[in-house]
Write a protein that holds these residues in place. Structure first.
Motif, PDB file in Angstrom:
ATOM      1  N   GLN A  28       0.830  -1.210   0.000  1.00 62.78           N
ATOM      2  CA  GLN A  28       0.000   0.000   0.000  1.00 62.78           C
ATOM      3  C   GLN A  28       0.861   1.254   0.000  1.00 62.78           C
ATOM      4  OE1 GLN A  28      -2.302  -0.845   3.598  1.00 62.78           O
ATOM      5  NE2 GLN A  28      -4.171  -0.657   2.376  1.00 62.78           N
ATOM      6  N   LEU A  29       1.874   1.292   0.852  1.00 61.68           N
ATOM      7  CA  LEU A  29       2.737   2.467   0.948  1.00 61.68           C
ATOM      8  C   LEU A  29       3.531   2.695  -0.340  1.00 61.68           C
ATOM      9  CD1 LEU A  29       3.988   2.174   4.632  1.00 61.68           C
ATOM     10  CD2 LEU A  29       2.393   3.856   3.700  1.00 61.68           C
ATOM     11  N   VAL A  30       3.984   1.619  -0.962  1.00 58.35           N
ATOM     12  CA  VAL A  30       4.694   1.751  -2.245  1.00 58.35           C
ATOM     13  C   VAL A  30       3.786   2.432  -3.266  1.00 58.35           C
ATOM     14  CG1 VAL A  30       5.618   0.437  -4.199  1.00 58.35           C
ATOM     15  CG2 VAL A  30       6.332  -0.133  -1.869  1.00 58.35           C
ATOM     16  N   ARG A  31       2.529   2.000  -3.331  1.00 57.45           N
ATOM     17  CA  ARG A  31       1.569   2.616  -4.277  1.00 57.45           C
ATOM     18  C   ARG A  31       1.244   4.054  -3.879  1.00 57.45           C
ATOM     19  NH1 ARG A  31      -0.718  -2.457  -4.139  1.00 57.45           N
ATOM     20  NH2 ARG A  31      -2.236  -1.841  -2.605  1.00 57.45           N
ATOM     21  N   GLU A  32       0.918   4.280  -2.606  1.00 57.15           N
ATOM     22  CA  GLU A  32       0.553   5.617  -2.148  1.00 57.15           C
ATOM     23  C   GLU A  32       1.674   6.622  -2.378  1.00 57.15           C
ATOM     24  OE1 GLU A  32      -0.538   5.373   1.992  1.00 57.15           O
ATOM     25  OE2 GLU A  32      -2.195   3.981   1.577  1.00 57.15           O
ATOM     26  N   ARG A  33       2.892   6.183  -2.182  1.00 59.10           N
ATOM     27  CA  ARG A  33       4.045   7.078  -2.317  1.00 59.10           C
ATOM     28  C   ARG A  33       4.649   7.045  -3.723  1.00 59.10           C
ATOM     29  NH1 ARG A  33       6.846   5.530   3.513  1.00 59.10           N
ATOM     30  NH2 ARG A  33       5.095   6.276   4.782  1.00 59.10           N
ATOM     31  N   GLU A  34       4.009   6.287  -4.600  1.00 63.69           N
ATOM     32  CA  GLU A  34       4.435   6.156  -6.005  1.00 63.69           C
ATOM     33  C   GLU A  34       5.881   5.711  -6.122  1.00 63.69           C
ATOM     34  OE1 GLU A  34       3.276   9.384  -8.516  1.00 63.69           O
ATOM     35  OE2 GLU A  34       1.260   9.438  -7.699  1.00 63.69           O
ATOM     36  N   LYS A  35       6.268   4.780  -5.288  1.00 60.97           N
ATOM     37  CA  LYS A  35       7.636   4.259  -5.310  1.00 60.97           C
ATOM     38  C   LYS A  35       7.798   3.160  -6.355  1.00 60.97           C
ATOM     39  CE  LYS A  35       9.181   6.809  -1.969  1.00 60.97           C
ATOM     40  NZ  LYS A  35      10.022   7.954  -2.236  1.00 60.97           N
ATOM     41  N   GLN A  36       6.721   2.780  -7.041  1.00 61.55           N
ATOM     42  CA  GLN A  36       6.835   1.769  -8.086  1.00 61.55           C
ATOM     43  C   GLN A  36       7.664   2.286  -9.262  1.00 61.55           C
ATOM     44  OE1 GLN A  36       3.986   3.172  -7.107  1.00 61.55           O
ATOM     45  NE2 GLN A  36       2.837   3.915  -8.868  1.00 61.55           N
ATOM     46  N   ASP A  37       7.932   3.596  -9.296  1.00 57.88           N
ATOM     47  CA  ASP A  37       8.833   4.149 -10.302  1.00 57.88           C
ATOM     48  C   ASP A  37      10.292   4.058  -9.851  1.00 57.88           C
ATOM     49  OD1 ASP A  37       6.738   4.828 -11.983  1.00 57.88           O
ATOM     50  OD2 ASP A  37       6.526   6.835 -11.149  1.00 57.88           O
TER      51      ASP A  37
END
Length: 197
Positions: A28-37
């Motif tokens: 969830q945090l990866v998505r919320e913080r847009e860390k998937q980039d």
């Protein structure tokens, strides 16, 4: 045995610096913080695999296992002192030392003469359009957030890379269109000694 550094492993350890948490919360945090980039989490089980490796290497530990009624069991993980030391060392090394990375685009460029110049122009134009769209999207997203710059430096870096790549690709396309850079089967055969195609 020395634990192997990876962007995803660093992400998991960095999230656990904040507080113990379960894998779903990390996702969830990866998505919320847009860390998937920043880290590759395209595969749904990527975080779970990283967690298992970090647990095996004793960089994280199981803090607790809970089960809410009607919910699957959730394992909460916590950072170990060895995990914190590893994260600090990995970050220091990653910040200080340029890594030898092997992205796909430079590899494709090394095989550019396999395509006819006109096809190369068409494909590079597509790339420039995609980069430009991505650049606009990221600039808009960045402009819409109100965070201290400290939390946006990786976005600034990625925007700088996108701008540089876009300029470079457009310059390459211009050289191909003008004939300043070109090739043919006969030219390649003369140059490499390989038969013309």
């Amino acid at each position: 045995m020395t634990a192997r550094r990876s962007p995803l492993a660093m992400m998991v350890l960095a999230l656990l610096v904040e507080e113990p948490m379960h894998a779903y919360r990390m996702q969830q945090l990866v998505r919320e913080r847009e860390k998937q980039d920043v880290v590759n989490v395209a595969q749904r089980n990527s975080i779970y695999q990283a967690i298992e490796r970090l647990r095996r290497d004793e960089l994280i530990r199981v803090a607790e296992t809970t089960r809410a009624e009607g919910r699957p069991e959730r394992t909460v993980y916590a950072l170990t002192p060895a995990g914190r030391r590893a994260l600090d060392a990995w970050l220091a090394e990653a910040l200080a030392t340029p890594a030898r990375e092997f992205p796909e685009f430079p590899a494709a460029l090394s095989f550019l003469p396999i395509l006819p110049p006109e096809e190369a122009v068409r494909r590079l134009d597509q790339r420039a359009d995609a980069i430009e769209a991505r650049l606009r999207e990221r600039e808009a997203a960045l402009g819409a957030v109100d965070l201290p710059r400290l939390f946006l430096v990786e976005d600034e870096y990625q925007l700088a890379l996108l701008r540089t790549e876009l300029d470079w690709v457009r310059g390459l396309v211009a050289d191909l269109r003008s004939g300043a850079l070109t090739w043919s089967g006969d030219w390649l055969a003369d140059w490499t000694g390989a038969p013309a195609t």
